[in-house]
Design an enzyme around this catalytic site. Sequence first.
Site, short mmCIF file in Angstrom:
data_model
loop_
_atom_site.label_atom_id
_atom_site.label_comp_id
_atom_site.label_asym_id
_atom_site.label_seq_id
_atom_site.Cartn_x
_atom_site.Cartn_y
_atom_site.Cartn_z
N ASP A 152 0.78 -1.11 0.12
CA ASP A 152 0.10 -0.23 0.01
C ASP A 152 0.92 1.35 0.00
O ASP A 152 1.67 1.19 0.79
CB ASP A 152 -0.87 -0.13 1.38
N GLU B 188 1.69 -0.56 -4.80
CA GLU B 188 0.83 0.39 -5.08
C GLU B 188 1.65 1.65 -5.49
O GLU B 188 1.85 2.38 -4.50
CB GLU B 188 -0.35 0.68 -4.13
#
Length: 519
Positions: free
Chosen positions: A191, A255
């Site tokens: 993330d 990401e």
Amino acid sequence: MLYQIYPRSFADSNGDGIGDLRGVVDHLEYLEWLGVDGVWLSPITVSPNADWGYDVADYCAVQPDYGTLSDLDELVAEAGRRAIRVLLDLVPNHTSDRHPWFVDARESRSARHRDWYVWADPKTGGSAPNNWVSSFGGPAWTLDDASGQYYLHNFLPEQPDLNWWNDHVRDAFDEVLRFWFDRGVAGFRIDVCHMIVKDADLRDNPPARADDHWMARVFGQRSIYNANQPEVHEILRRWRRLADSYDPPRVLIGETNVEELDILARYYGRGDDELHLAFNFPFINAAFDAEALRAVVETTEHLLPADAWPVWTGSNHDVSRLATRWASSDPEKSRAAIMMLLTLRGTPVLYQGDEIGLTDATVTEQDLHDPVGRRFWPAYAGRDPVRSPMPWRDEPGGGFTDPDVKPWLPFGNIAAHNVASQRHRPDSQLQLTRDLIGFRKRTPDLQTGDSTQTPAPAGLWAWRRGERIVVALNLSDSHNALEGLTGTIAIATDRTRDGEPVSGPLDLRPWEGVVVTTS
Ligand code: GLC
Ligand code: CA
């Protein structure tokens, strides 16, 4: 081919309206039938849900809503039996404010975990230490009254940013990675990968200019000092070494929500020492237009290190679904998008529902769960519309939960898009997706063949894969023709054309796509 599962909305096995790990186990048969090689689960770790799992209070335990560690072990084992790997979501940029590390850190300036987070004194006059803004709106700093210092949060105040200059933080995350790798988890989606390290001097970001990327203009500043710092690459190299030390090696997918493809390319390192895969946001954000997409694909192919592998995605739990955003709810366009994702050189990542052409759901103000939607309603409904429960069957509860149970978020249009009604219809988007995945598996040219762009008239996008495969997509409202091909249509978005011989101009209706085996 990877498939993103948003566990809260995939399948509810115990009738509480919330998807869970047993629900995933129950649908492994479906994922195997579809041809999925690996699933990435959005966070399943303990979270007070200020940001629905992306605020982690315990990195090594399963959120009770989703089940237990032994459910996860069972999922990994059952998936493994079907040759499906399980990837988890790692959230290293920030923790929950309820994480014991942060609870301790805010006790006092000398607390053991104080320096695990980013603290800074107010400016003279009391204002925030610098001008950084949160990706979710408002300042990126919150004053901790007790200690008189501000702490940094690039997202919600409930998501304090970790201090990645601190070696203890680095060590603690090595343990987290090992914990899951030791349980057989195949890798992580990381993330906010590009933002974990911040400028050591916490310098102000410069103001955005009129010709800047829209993201910079929305924030009013360029993310020079709070993203893409050189030292993030040290951490990725460290994780890559750790992932490579396992047998089989584990995979890292970032990401990497960056605006520029040359910056994206850096996250692959030399091609073998940082991320294996980096999500391509310029591609996700491109218009569904032949020129725009061709440009992103060509530039990506050009900039990536020699052995690096691109990633192609059209939807995830944060952006409007491809069937809505790219396809404007037109099934023909949605099919063309699926064909594109599954035939480009690289790893396709489908988001649950892409395979049935699921569109964004309508969510009313009362049903909003996403803090971003709550903040910006009604100008922006946030991300709940793309997180609606998976419609398995056209019946009350949608096959997602019990018929009399209200799911945590409302369904989209179940009658228009659901798995059961498409599974046995040869002309459905679901069958198209499955057949493309199957054809790709059987066709080395599509799996690993080079990619070269083929000259084509405006609105038509065509590329060659390996020796014999040509993909042609007519991304326009008018008929178009591709010259000079001979062979056979292997798969067409209009399934009545499968098997059609090609010689002379290949005519394509608006938004029609074909995969041709040339002779
Ligand atoms: C990533 C996630 C998103 C989350 C944010 C903060 O962008 O995909 O869902 O809100 O990070 O963790
Ligand atoms: Ca449940």
